[in-house]
Design a protein around this motif. Structure first.
Motif, PDB file in Angstrom:
ATOM      1  N   LYS A   1       0.806  -1.219   0.000  1.00  0.00           N
ATOM      2  CA  LYS A   1       0.000   0.000   0.000  1.00  0.00           C
ATOM      3  C   LYS A   1       0.839   1.269   0.000  1.00  0.00           C
ATOM      4  O   LYS A   1       0.321   2.354  -0.271  1.00  0.00           O
ATOM      5  CB  LYS A   1      -0.935   0.010   1.219  1.00  0.00           C
ATOM      6  CG  LYS A   1      -2.008  -1.063   1.185  1.00  0.00           C
ATOM      7  CD  LYS A   1      -2.877  -0.985   2.426  1.00  0.00           C
ATOM      8  CE  LYS A   1      -3.963  -2.060   2.420  1.00  0.00           C
ATOM      9  NZ  LYS A   1      -4.788  -2.005   3.653  1.00  0.00           N
ATOM     10  N   THR A   2       2.119   1.157   0.317  1.00  0.00           N
ATOM     11  CA  THR A   2       2.973   2.346   0.338  1.00  0.00           C
ATOM     12  C   THR A   2       3.701   2.556  -0.994  1.00  0.00           C
ATOM     13  O   THR A   2       4.517   3.465  -1.114  1.00  0.00           O
ATOM     14  CB  THR A   2       4.012   2.266   1.482  1.00  0.00           C
ATOM     15  OG1 THR A   2       4.946   1.223   1.209  1.00  0.00           O
ATOM     16  CG2 THR A   2       3.333   2.020   2.813  1.00  0.00           C
ATOM     17  N   ALA A   3       3.419   1.713  -1.976  1.00  0.00           N
ATOM     18  CA  ALA A   3       3.996   1.904  -3.310  1.00  0.00           C
ATOM     19  C   ALA A   3       3.475   3.208  -3.902  1.00  0.00           C
ATOM     20  O   ALA A   3       2.427   3.735  -3.499  1.00  0.00           O
ATOM     21  CB  ALA A   3       3.647   0.731  -4.214  1.00  0.00           C
ATOM     22  N   SER A   4       4.172   3.729  -4.889  1.00  0.00           N
ATOM     23  CA  SER A   4       3.815   5.019  -5.478  1.00  0.00           C
ATOM     24  C   SER A   4       2.440   4.985  -6.132  1.00  0.00           C
ATOM     25  O   SER A   4       1.940   3.931  -6.541  1.00  0.00           O
ATOM     26  CB  SER A   4       4.855   5.421  -6.522  1.00  0.00           C
ATOM     27  OG  SER A   4       4.660   4.696  -7.728  1.00  0.00           O
ATOM     28  N   MET A   5       1.841   6.170  -6.262  1.00  0.00           N
ATOM     29  CA  MET A   5       0.555   6.262  -6.934  1.00  0.00           C
ATOM     30  C   MET A   5       0.689   5.985  -8.428  1.00  0.00           C
ATOM     31  O   MET A   5      -0.302   5.665  -9.077  1.00  0.00           O
ATOM     32  CB  MET A   5      -0.071   7.627  -6.691  1.00  0.00           C
ATOM     33  CG  MET A   5      -0.534   7.849  -5.249  1.00  0.00           C
ATOM     34  SD  MET A   5      -1.550   6.498  -4.589  1.00  0.00           S
ATOM     35  CE  MET A   5      -2.925   6.473  -5.746  1.00  0.00           C
ATOM     36  N   VAL A   6       1.892   6.083  -8.966  1.00  0.00           N
ATOM     37  CA  VAL A   6       2.082   5.708 -10.370  1.00  0.00           C
ATOM     38  C   VAL A   6       1.719   4.244 -10.547  1.00  0.00           C
ATOM     39  O   VAL A   6       0.949   3.872 -11.446  1.00  0.00           O
ATOM     40  CB  VAL A   6       3.530   5.967 -10.828  1.00  0.00           C
ATOM     41  CG1 VAL A   6       3.749   5.438 -12.241  1.00  0.00           C
ATOM     42  CG2 VAL A   6       3.864   7.455 -10.763  1.00  0.00           C
ATOM     43  N   LEU A   7       2.258   3.389  -9.687  1.00  0.00           N
ATOM     44  CA  LEU A   7       1.945   1.965  -9.767  1.00  0.00           C
ATOM     45  C   LEU A   7       0.488   1.708  -9.392  1.00  0.00           C
ATOM     46  O   LEU A   7      -0.215   0.951 -10.071  1.00  0.00           O
ATOM     47  CB  LEU A   7       2.866   1.169  -8.840  1.00  0.00           C
ATOM     48  CG  LEU A   7       2.589  -0.339  -8.766  1.00  0.00           C
ATOM     49  CD1 LEU A   7       2.699  -0.985 -10.137  1.00  0.00           C
ATOM     50  CD2 LEU A   7       3.535  -1.013  -7.784  1.00  0.00           C
ATOM     51  N   GLN A   8       0.018   2.317  -8.324  1.00  0.00           N
ATOM     52  CA  GLN A   8      -1.342   2.048  -7.865  1.00  0.00           C
ATOM     53  C   GLN A   8      -2.385   2.486  -8.892  1.00  0.00           C
ATOM     54  O   GLN A   8      -3.342   1.760  -9.165  1.00  0.00           O
ATOM     55  CB  GLN A   8      -1.577   2.724  -6.517  1.00  0.00           C
ATOM     56  CG  GLN A   8      -0.715   2.131  -5.399  1.00  0.00           C
ATOM     57  CD  GLN A   8      -1.120   2.618  -4.023  1.00  0.00           C
ATOM     58  OE1 GLN A   8      -2.288   2.556  -3.655  1.00  0.00           O
ATOM     59  NE2 GLN A   8      -0.159   3.116  -3.251  1.00  0.00           N
TER      60      GLN A   8
ATOM     61  N   ILE B   1      -0.564  12.264 -13.608  1.00  0.00           N
ATOM     62  CA  ILE B   1      -0.123  10.862 -13.614  1.00  0.00           C
ATOM     63  C   ILE B   1      -1.154   9.998 -14.325  1.00  0.00           C
ATOM     64  O   ILE B   1      -0.819   9.173 -15.186  1.00  0.00           O
ATOM     65  CB  ILE B   1       0.096  10.343 -12.177  1.00  0.00           C
ATOM     66  CG1 ILE B   1       1.341  10.957 -11.563  1.00  0.00           C
ATOM     67  CG2 ILE B   1       0.225   8.813 -12.179  1.00  0.00           C
ATOM     68  CD1 ILE B   1       1.581  10.527 -10.130  1.00  0.00           C
ATOM     69  N   VAL B   2      -2.417  10.182 -13.963  1.00  0.00           N
ATOM     70  CA  VAL B   2      -3.488   9.397 -14.581  1.00  0.00           C
ATOM     71  C   VAL B   2      -3.559   9.663 -16.080  1.00  0.00           C
ATOM     72  O   VAL B   2      -3.705   8.731 -16.883  1.00  0.00           O
ATOM     73  CB  VAL B   2      -4.838   9.705 -13.895  1.00  0.00           C
ATOM     74  CG1 VAL B   2      -5.986   9.049 -14.658  1.00  0.00           C
ATOM     75  CG2 VAL B   2      -4.813   9.224 -12.452  1.00  0.00           C
ATOM     76  N   ASP B   3      -3.423  10.914 -16.465  1.00  0.00           N
ATOM     77  CA  ASP B   3      -3.483  11.256 -17.891  1.00  0.00           C
ATOM     78  C   ASP B   3      -2.326  10.622 -18.678  1.00  0.00           C
ATOM     79  O   ASP B   3      -2.524  10.109 -19.784  1.00  0.00           O
ATOM     80  CB  ASP B   3      -3.458  12.782 -18.064  1.00  0.00           C
ATOM     81  CG  ASP B   3      -4.726  13.450 -17.547  1.00  0.00           C
ATOM     82  OD1 ASP B   3      -5.746  12.755 -17.413  1.00  0.00           O
ATOM     83  OD2 ASP B   3      -4.689  14.664 -17.261  1.00  0.00           O
ATOM     84  N   ILE B   4      -1.125  10.648 -18.096  1.00  0.00           N
ATOM     85  CA  ILE B   4       0.037  10.049 -18.770  1.00  0.00           C
ATOM     86  C   ILE B   4      -0.126   8.537 -18.858  1.00  0.00           C
ATOM     87  O   ILE B   4       0.126   7.923 -19.906  1.00  0.00           O
ATOM     88  CB  ILE B   4       1.341  10.409 -18.034  1.00  0.00           C
ATOM     89  CG1 ILE B   4       1.588  11.919 -18.094  1.00  0.00           C
ATOM     90  CG2 ILE B   4       2.528   9.667 -18.641  1.00  0.00           C
ATOM     91  CD1 ILE B   4       2.670  12.398 -17.139  1.00  0.00           C
ATOM     92  N   LEU B   5      -0.564   7.909 -17.767  1.00  0.00           N
ATOM     93  CA  LEU B   5      -0.786   6.466 -17.775  1.00  0.00           C
ATOM     94  C   LEU B   5      -1.839   6.075 -18.804  1.00  0.00           C
ATOM     95  O   LEU B   5      -1.697   5.055 -19.503  1.00  0.00           O
ATOM     96  CB  LEU B   5      -1.224   5.992 -16.381  1.00  0.00           C
ATOM     97  CG  LEU B   5      -0.125   5.833 -15.335  1.00  0.00           C
ATOM     98  CD1 LEU B   5      -0.725   5.709 -13.944  1.00  0.00           C
ATOM     99  CD2 LEU B   5       0.747   4.620 -15.644  1.00  0.00           C
TER     100      LEU B   5
END
Length: 323
Positions: free
Chosen positions: A190-197, A255-259
């Motif tokens: 759960k502490t992984a980056s929001m990029v991964l999440q 981040i969401v837009d790039i992903l």
């Protein structure tokens, strides 16, 4: 050259261990590894995982940095440099005693050992020392930690600074990591980056859950390759504390837009109330003006970093689906 990496089975530590091994150094990894034990917040007490070291061929020692036997192992190895990444790094941990013993007491022991061995010491500090201080956050000017973890890292920086002031021959460099993301972070849970999440959320459902106002919630996101480069540069830097970051703030919305573009997903955004108001960093951006003695400048933009990371995110998703 002989290198020790504490926390070497974790996210940043494993990347460092493999990088220096690839350069031809003899590397000893120290890690206590994940035992399955959890803190009261439900998160693991340790994030080290053997799967982060499948491509590593050096020596591994399973030990706690608070244990004298671990220090003796480091001393016997006689490293030229110690990269100290081991810590309780979860900002939501409430067990203050464990944080102080692991992050402060053990750090002092390792710093004194480095002095005795004549080893260079590069250690992980954190952008958490700044709390919600206004951006850009500047070293020795913006520190306002809002949790025990941030406080422990701030104290490490103070201790290291005082140590170097009284020991001019010491080589001790602290790197204040901002929001690091990238390969091998999966086992942080759960502490992984929001990029991964966000990436896993989007691959699973085509949706991304964002806090309300995420277009204005910004972080200084720094790719793991740049963090490795900063650590390597620290071997030649003047003793001191430096910000390890890009110096640019990007929003969670971006981040969401790039992903969405990289993963080719027509994403649906869902906005939820932020339950962490009052204990949350709404804007981080490193001031790099005091980094003159560290020959490091981040090379990876958020777009480039996410694009490079995308294949691993897809692979993680496939493994989760087949688990």
């Amino acid at each position: 050259m002989k290198i020790v990496v504490t926390g070497g089975a974790g996210f940043i530590g494993s990347n460092l261990a493999k990088h220096f091994e690839d350069l031809g150094y003899e590397v000893l990894v120290i890690d206590c590894f994940n035992s399955g034990e959890r803190f009261s917040n439900g998160n693991f007490k340790a994030f080290g995982d053997y799967r982060n070291l499948l491509d590593f061929s050096g020596e591994i020692y399973c030990g706690d940095i608070c244990d004298i036997k671990t220090l003796e192992k480091i001393a016997d190895f006689a490293p030229h440099a110690i990269f100290h990444e081991a810590a309780i790094s979860d900002t939501t941990v409430s067990e203050q005693d464990a944080i102080m013993r692991t992050n402060i007491n053990a750090f002092v022991d390792i710093m004194n050992l480095a002095k005795k061995l004549g080893s260079k010491l590069v250690y992980a500090s954190s952008g958490a020392v700044y709390g919600d201080a206004p951006s850009p956050q500047s070293i020795w000017a913006s520190e306002k930690p809002k949790n025990a973890y941030g406080f422990s890292k701030f104290m490490m920086d103070k201790i290291a600074s005082n140590h170097c002031a009284t020991n001019p021959s010491a080589h001790v460099v602290g790197l204040r990591y901002f929001n690091v993301y990238g390969k091998s972070e999966y086992f942080k849970g759960k502490t992984a980056s929001m990029v991964l999440q966000f990436g896993l959320q989007m691959l699973k459902s085509g949706k991304a859950r964002l806090f309300e106002g995420s277009d204005k919630i910004c972080r200084d996101f720094v790719y793991i390759c740049d963090i490795v480069a900063a650590n390597e540069a620290a071997l030649k830097a003047k003793s001191g504390v430096y910000n390890a970051a890009t110096g640019k703030a990007r929003s969670f919305e971006s981040i969401v837009d790039i992903l969405a573009e990289v993963l080719n997903i027509n994403v649906k955004k869902e906005y939820i109330p932020n339950p962490f108001i009052g204990a949350y960093q709404f804007h981080t951006q490193a001031d790099l003006g005091k980094n003159a003695n560290l020959e490091f400048l981040a090379k990876w933009s958020l777009e480039a970093g996410i694009a490079d990371y995308a294949d691993e995110i897809k692979e993680i998703f496939k493994k989760e689906q087949n688990a």
